[in-house]
Design an enzyme around this catalytic site. Sequence first.
Site, mmCIF file in Angstrom:
data_model
loop_
_atom_site.group_PDB
_atom_site.id
_atom_site.type_symbol
_atom_site.label_atom_id
_atom_site.label_comp_id
_atom_site.label_asym_id
_atom_site.label_seq_id
_atom_site.Cartn_x
_atom_site.Cartn_y
_atom_site.Cartn_z
ATOM 1 N N THR A 39 0.846 -1.187 0.000
ATOM 2 C CA THR A 39 0.000 0.000 0.000
ATOM 3 C C THR A 39 0.885 1.242 0.000
ATOM 4 O OG1 THR A 39 -0.046 0.096 2.396
ATOM 5 C CG2 THR A 39 -1.821 -1.130 1.340
ATOM 6 N N GLU B 67 -6.246 -2.778 -1.430
ATOM 7 C CA GLU B 67 -6.757 -3.955 -0.745
ATOM 8 C C GLU B 67 -7.843 -4.677 -1.545
ATOM 9 O OE1 GLU B 67 -6.076 -1.057 0.484
ATOM 10 O OE2 GLU B 67 -5.225 -1.193 2.492
ATOM 11 N N LYS C 274 -14.375 18.297 10.629
ATOM 12 C CA LYS C 274 -15.542 18.501 11.476
ATOM 13 C C LYS C 274 -15.492 19.925 12.020
ATOM 14 C CE LYS C 274 -18.497 15.593 14.106
ATOM 15 N NZ LYS C 274 -18.660 14.631 15.143
ATOM 16 N N TRP D 82 -20.086 18.030 9.591
ATOM 17 C CA TRP D 82 -19.056 17.534 8.685
ATOM 18 C C TRP D 82 -19.029 18.345 7.403
ATOM 19 C CZ3 TRP D 82 -19.511 11.463 8.607
ATOM 20 C CH2 TRP D 82 -19.080 10.975 9.851
HETATM 21 P P1 AMP Z 1 -4.863 3.147 -2.916
HETATM 22 O O1 AMP Z 1 -4.928 1.959 -2.071
HETATM 23 O O2 AMP Z 1 -3.561 3.862 -2.826
HETATM 24 O O3 AMP Z 1 -5.229 2.826 -4.324
HETATM 25 O O4 AMP Z 1 -5.933 4.196 -2.369
HETATM 26 C C1 AMP Z 1 -7.268 3.839 -2.206
HETATM 27 C C2 AMP Z 1 -8.041 5.025 -1.734
HETATM 28 O O5 AMP Z 1 -8.088 6.037 -2.740
HETATM 29 C C3 AMP Z 1 -9.494 4.737 -1.442
HETATM 30 O O6 AMP Z 1 -9.685 4.138 -0.185
HETATM 31 C C4 AMP Z 1 -10.101 6.129 -1.551
HETATM 32 O O7 AMP Z 1 -9.887 6.877 -0.375
HETATM 33 C C5 AMP Z 1 -9.311 6.755 -2.661
HETATM 34 N N1 AMP Z 1 -10.055 6.631 -3.917
HETATM 35 C C6 AMP Z 1 -9.888 5.729 -4.893
HETATM 36 N N2 AMP Z 1 -10.765 5.951 -5.901
HETATM 37 C C7 AMP Z 1 -11.505 7.020 -5.531
HETATM 38 C C8 AMP Z 1 -12.591 7.735 -6.123
HETATM 39 N N3 AMP Z 1 -13.081 7.413 -7.303
HETATM 40 N N4 AMP Z 1 -13.117 8.779 -5.435
HETATM 41 C C9 AMP Z 1 -12.634 9.139 -4.224
HETATM 42 N N5 AMP Z 1 -11.609 8.505 -3.622
HETATM 43 C C10 AMP Z 1 -11.054 7.455 -4.261
#
Ligand code: AMP
Length: 550
Positions: free
Chosen positions: A191, A338, A447, A452
């Site tokens: 990650t 994940e 917040k 929010w």
């Molecule tokens: P990663 O594991 O680095 O790919 O990040 C995943 C996170 O990116 C998710 O849990 C979201 O917080 C954010 N994310 C991915 N796609 C979107 C989307 N279309 N809109 C808003 N947030 C997103």
Amino acid sequence: MKTINPDNLIHPTQSAYGYPLLIKHLLYTPLATRPDQEIVYRDIKRYDYRTLRTRIGQLANTLKALGVQPGDTVGVMDWDSHRYLESYFAIPMMGAVLMTVNVRLSPEQIVYTVNHAEAKVLLVNSEFVSVLDEIKDKLETVTTFVYISDEPSDALPAGFAGEYEALVQASSADYDFPDFDENTQATSFYTTGTTGLPKGVFFSHRQLVLHTLATLSALASPATQGRMHRDDVYMPITPMFHVHAWGMPYIATLLGLRQVYPGRYTPEGLLELVQREKVTFSHCVPTILHMLLTNPAAKDADLRGWKVIIGGSALPKGLAQNALDHGIDVFTAYGMSETCPILTLAQIKTSLQGDPTHELEIRTKTGLPIPLVDLQTVDDELRPVARDGKAVGEVVVRAPWLTQGYRKNPHASEDLWSGNYLHTGDIGVIDTEGYLQITDRIKDVIKTGGEWVSSLELEDVISRHPSVSEVAVIGIKDAKWGERPMALVVLKENCSAEAEDIKAHVKTLAEEGVISKYAVPEQVRLVEAIDKTSVGKFNKKILREKFETN
Ligand code: AMP
């Protein structure tokens, strides 16, 4: 899993083929139906699917000769290339594990992830040799390094067992890829979270095959908008080291698409490839789309008919409109490391098509769950909240392709799967049409005075100001309200708007009821650039640290 009634279990005929869901099976259809289809690597290499299959066998024999056994982990440090595609298949097909190394992490983090994954062999592009020199002594499990170069005449640097192309060419194509349990691990990566050490996720053959089938069925379902079909030309613009380039190379291969791999991303190079190779299907994070569309080369580029899925962060309406103005069919996807990653796609239902403003609204939502995804927004007790477009809850999911834990990290794994649902750490709302809209990461929530404020919604509103090029909104501690939103804005070139103009724009939209009045930020800072993570997302942790005291 519980057996409901043992009499109901299937007892196969002894010679029946059980057909485990293995990555090798994804190759049957394209080889049978489109063997002449082309795979292109920049202006350096072109070959057909038959050759791809041959080279997969050759790569497997190369790795076997270097000592790779089933169960071993092979790390790849390369830009998006035909070699990466070959690795996506050959390594798991041998029963080994493909580790896609995030080359944008710091050298220390690369050391940590490679050691943690216990990689035995590393394939390293010449561009990363200097990083490798820095960290080599700290790599505890790697015994063999393979050199990757686009220049065949390059001398082999010391410490490498050979050069990729030469080794592959010298190896036999005959490799009897065995059948094995579909639950065998196929891939692993880390990650890119902004807090703590990177965490290792892992996916099996079965998971990747099901992810491929389900995502393809969602992409191929719409009558018109947001649709992938067999005449598309595919090019990734989310790196192959991050979440299997969203699993799209597996989908493109199963469908037998013409595939284009761009190497290291440069805006000019990508725009040129899109036009020259007539690319029709790509995916990227908003910052890359932004980088492409703001490049001078985009002015005269013909990008009509290009379908681009945007994920990794929310797609601001201002950016989406800019893409639409170029004739790009742009829409959102959502997922995370994940989750393999795809969970939702923001395709526009036919019944909702027609009004451009409403269509823009839907393209920039987070999307509809794809087949087999059970996605809920829930309260603290894991009870689903109303699907009325208003009630906010944490997004939790079940799907056949979610990581079953974090490697060697049982505590974080239990937290991830608390209550039998995978917790995304995102909060959002689901509307009456079934579209999810993420409003924030839980840890980025603002917040203020007990209410929010959605940082993503505010970013979206600010992005619609004609002078705004990029915007990130963060929460800043405030003595009276607890927290207040602060907007960090990069202006478009040659635009001279003031912070007050941006504030006035938000205020007007608040007066029109687009957002709540308490969301209007007192602080709008004009900045040169906004800090990003290794995969191009706003790094809000760093931003908060930077602007908290300034
Ligand atoms: P990663 O594991 O680095 O790919 O990040 C995943 C996170 O990116 C998710 O849990 C979201 O917080 C954010 N994310 C991915 N796609 C979107 C989307 N279309 N809109 C808003 N947030 C997103």
